[in-house]
Design an enzyme around this catalytic site. Structure first.
Site, PDB file in Angstrom:
ATOM      1  N   LYS A 148      -1.267  -9.528   3.188  1.00 28.16           N
ATOM      2  CA  LYS A 148      -0.522  -9.085   4.367  1.00 28.16           C
ATOM      3  C   LYS A 148      -1.385  -8.118   5.161  1.00 28.16           C
ATOM      4  CE  LYS A 148       2.910  -6.001   4.237  1.00 28.16           C
ATOM      5  NZ  LYS A 148       2.423  -4.973   5.224  1.00 28.16           N
ATOM      6  N   ASP A 174      -0.902  -6.353  -0.069  1.00 25.14           N
ATOM      7  CA  ASP A 174      -1.185  -5.631   1.170  1.00 25.14           C
ATOM      8  C   ASP A 174      -2.682  -5.364   1.288  1.00 25.14           C
ATOM      9  OD1 ASP A 174       0.517  -4.884   3.209  1.00 25.14           O
ATOM     10  OD2 ASP A 174       1.420  -3.236   2.108  1.00 25.14           O
ATOM     11  N   GLU A 203      -1.458  -5.768   8.988  1.00 25.53           N
ATOM     12  CA  GLU A 203      -0.664  -5.228  10.080  1.00 25.53           C
ATOM     13  C   GLU A 203      -1.290  -5.558  11.432  1.00 25.53           C
ATOM     14  OE1 GLU A 203       0.075  -1.065   9.567  1.00 25.53           O
ATOM     15  OE2 GLU A 203       0.864  -1.299   7.523  1.00 25.53           O
ATOM     16  N   ASP A 233       0.830  -1.201   0.000  1.00 24.00           N
ATOM     17  CA  ASP A 233       0.000   0.000   0.000  1.00 24.00           C
ATOM     18  C   ASP A 233       0.868   1.255   0.000  1.00 24.00           C
ATOM     19  OD1 ASP A 233       0.917  -0.170   2.608  1.00 24.00           O
ATOM     20  OD2 ASP A 233      -1.069  -0.177   3.535  1.00 24.00           O
ATOM     21  N   SER A 234       2.177   1.068   0.048  1.00 17.98           N
ATOM     22  CA  SER A 234       3.134   2.169  -0.116  1.00 17.98           C
ATOM     23  C   SER A 234       3.022   2.794  -1.502  1.00 17.98           C
ATOM     24  CB  SER A 234       4.560   1.663   0.103  1.00 17.98           C
ATOM     25  OG  SER A 234       4.823   0.524  -0.706  1.00 17.98           O
ATOM     26  N   GLU A 263       8.980  -4.328  11.095  1.00 16.25           N
ATOM     27  CA  GLU A 263       9.418  -3.016  10.594  1.00 16.25           C
ATOM     28  C   GLU A 263       9.801  -2.077  11.726  1.00 16.25           C
ATOM     29  OE1 GLU A 263       7.945   0.638   7.657  1.00 16.25           O
ATOM     30  OE2 GLU A 263       6.719  -1.168   7.857  1.00 16.25           O
TER      31      GLU A 263
END
Length: 263
Positions: free
Chosen positions: A112, A83, A114, A44-45, A181
């Site tokens: 993925k 993501d 978080e 999503d970056s 991270e």
């Protein structure tokens, strides 16, 4: 052609060979990365790298599906992780609904999400419904606003113990690997040793089970700032701007196109 990684081979790599993960958002770059990357993360970056946003929170599920399909066209033999963007896994029901949409509409091998202990029940629910999950602990980009910025984790003993609990909870829930991270290197090493699945680092030192970088950072294409953990393997921005200037100069001087470029 390099043999495509599987969840089994990814798990078996722990303690044997560090895993290489890199982000990609389109077919062009994915094709260039396929040979050397064990896993490609459609992160999503992309909204920071491509859209100039200040954080990742604006990425939508539709965007992630579009870019995952684009990457898949360029890297047909890569293990792809999509993501899950902010707001798409707020509870088990929504998480499963959105993960199924990703699996049905793209060839992604995994998603993925978080979070650690606080997301373990969601990870377990997804895995029990045949969704392969890569976890993500430590500094969580999707929590940047609630935490008031990007803050390195593992600075206190309390944070160290919580990271270990997070990793173990993610593993127990069924994730096949996880990203860690922005964690102090010694703590990240301890976290990696506390679980049997691979722990992929970004800004978390070398003593983990692999590394991931955003490709535009790694290639030196992003000029706004360079995080401490990023190594630029080429000065991409300078090279691109130089090439464009040469093109512009040749167009203005009528040096381009020449006869060999003309039908």
């Amino acid at each position: 052609m390099t043999k495509k990684m599987t969840i089994t081979s990814i798990k078996k790599s722990k303690g044997v060979s560090p895993l290489v993960m890199i982000t990609a958002y389109d077919a062009l770059f994915a094709r260039l990365f396929e040979t050397d990357a064990d896993m490609i993360l459609i992160g999503d970056s992309l909204n920071m790298s491509f859209a100039g946003k200040s954080d990742t929170l604006s990425a939508t599920l539709e965007q992630m599906i579009y870019h995952t399909n684009a990457v898949a066209m360029g890297a047909k033999n890569s293990f792809l992780i999509c993501d899950m963007p902010f707001g798409t896994y707020v509870n088990k029901k929504e998480a499963l609904k959105n993960a199924i949409k990703v699996f049905q509409e793209t060839p992604a091998d995994a998603i993925k999400i978080e979070g650690g202990e606080d997301r373990a029940d969601i990870i377990e629910y997804l895995c029990s419904n045949q969704i392969a999950v890569c976890g993500h602990i430590g500094l969580l980009p999707q929590a940047v606003r609630s935490e008031g910025g990007y803050k390195i984790k593992g600075k206190t003993d309390e944070e160290r113990l919580q990271l270990i609990r997070d990793a173990k909870a993610v593993e127990k829930a069924g994730a096949f690997c996880m990203v860690i991270e922005g964690v102090k290197a010694d703590v990240a090493c301890e976290v990696a040793k506390s679980v049997e699945i691979p722990v992929i680092g970004i800004g978390s030192g070398k003593d983990v089970d692999g590394q991931v970088l955003v490709f535009s950072d790694m290639l030196g294409l992003f000029e706004e700032f360079t995080p401490k953990f990023v190594k630029k393997y080429m000065d991409g921005a300078t090279l691109v701007k130089s090439a464009v200037k040469n093109y512009a100069d040749e167009v203005k001087s009528r040096e381009f196109p020449q006869d060999i470029h003309t039908y």
